[in-house]
Write a protein that holds these residues in place. Structure first.
Motif, short mmCIF file in Angstrom:
data_model
loop_
_atom_site.label_atom_id
_atom_site.label_comp_id
_atom_site.label_asym_id
_atom_site.label_seq_id
_atom_site.Cartn_x
_atom_site.Cartn_y
_atom_site.Cartn_z
N GLY A 25 0.97 -1.41 -0.12
CA GLY A 25 -0.16 0.24 -0.15
C GLY A 25 1.26 1.26 0.01
N PRO A 26 0.68 2.40 0.25
CA PRO A 26 0.59 3.53 0.09
C PRO A 26 1.33 4.04 0.80
CG PRO A 26 -1.90 4.01 0.04
CD PRO A 26 -1.08 2.70 -0.15
N ARG A 27 2.65 4.93 1.27
CA ARG A 27 3.59 5.30 2.00
C ARG A 27 2.59 6.00 3.30
NH1 ARG A 27 7.93 6.16 0.47
NH2 ARG A 27 7.28 8.54 -0.70
N PRO A 28 2.55 6.07 4.69
CA PRO A 28 1.78 6.85 5.19
C PRO A 28 2.29 8.14 5.33
CG PRO A 28 2.15 4.67 6.59
CD PRO A 28 2.50 4.46 5.09
N ARG A 29 0.61 9.17 5.58
CA ARG A 29 1.56 10.43 5.15
C ARG A 29 2.30 11.05 6.32
NH1 ARG A 29 -3.80 14.30 4.70
NH2 ARG A 29 -4.47 12.46 6.09
N SER A 95 15.93 4.01 9.88
CA SER A 95 15.73 5.42 10.33
C SER A 95 15.63 5.58 10.69
CB SER A 95 15.40 5.67 8.32
OG SER A 95 13.79 5.03 8.77
N ARG A 96 14.11 5.61 11.92
CA ARG A 96 13.50 6.46 12.84
C ARG A 96 14.58 6.81 13.87
NH1 ARG A 96 9.01 5.24 17.03
NH2 ARG A 96 10.23 4.02 17.95
N GLY A 97 15.51 6.25 14.39
CA GLY A 97 16.35 6.33 15.22
C GLY A 97 17.31 8.23 15.06
N THR A 143 3.10 5.43 12.82
CA THR A 143 4.40 5.58 11.28
C THR A 143 5.60 4.24 11.99
OG1 THR A 143 4.55 7.60 11.41
CG2 THR A 143 6.69 7.03 11.72
N THR A 144 5.47 4.07 13.71
CA THR A 144 5.90 2.82 13.74
C THR A 144 5.43 1.45 12.88
OG1 THR A 144 5.77 3.41 15.79
CG2 THR A 144 6.30 1.88 16.57
#
Length: 157
Positions: A25-29, A95-97, A143-144
């Motif tokens: 699916g699409p990347r969350p906004r 990448s979140r870190g 996002t998580t």
């Protein structure tokens, strides 16, 4: 099946690998916005570093070597949010870190800009707003999930 495997009843099966990002699916906004804010911060650092280095080389700074070093340092520091932004756009969980670290580092910088009595105050306001917004977006459950990060108590069974 207590008699099989190890004496303590531990299974000999390997633990399942960590969850992979939800690439369907699409990347969350929220993830896209967080990546865009990290990229914006990285580009601002590059611009500031280039500006500082150019002024050091073309102007008359008090200490030319220190000014050039400051410009180069800003450009190198820009790599962290730029790499984090790239990873967030690609839905890489690592990448979140770096993105969160960038925002946490930016908050004291914003505070110091806000305490100044110059034109730096609007920059401090903008940096604080961007940092807090990015932090909220980065810790958002949507996002998580999109990054495939499991929180405490969410281990697969």
């Amino acid at each position: 099946m207590r008699g099989e495997g190890y004496p303590s009843g531990v299974s000999s099966e390997q633990t399942p690998p960590t969850t992979t990002p939800d690439a369907t699916g699409p990347r969350p906004r929220r993830l896209t916005y967080a990546a865009a804010l990290a990229a914006l911060e990285g580009l601002a650092l590059v611009a500031g570093g280039v500006w500082m280095a150019v002024l050091a080389l073309t102007g008359e700074p008090d200490d030319r070597q220190q000014a050039v070093t400051g410009g180069v340092t800003l450009i190198v520091l820009a790599l962290l949010p730029l790499l984090a932004a790239r990873g967030l756009f690609a839905r890489r969980s690592w990448s979140r870190g770096p993105a969160v670290i960038t925002q946490i580092i930016a908050l004291p910088v914003a505070y110091n800009l806000l305490r100044s009595d110059s034109v730096a105050i609007p920059a401090g306001i903008a940096l604080a707003v961007v940092s807090v917004t990015a932090l909220v977006l980065l810790v958002n459950p949507e996002t998580t999930r999109a990054l495939g990060i499991r929180g405490p108590g969410n281990a697969e069974k």
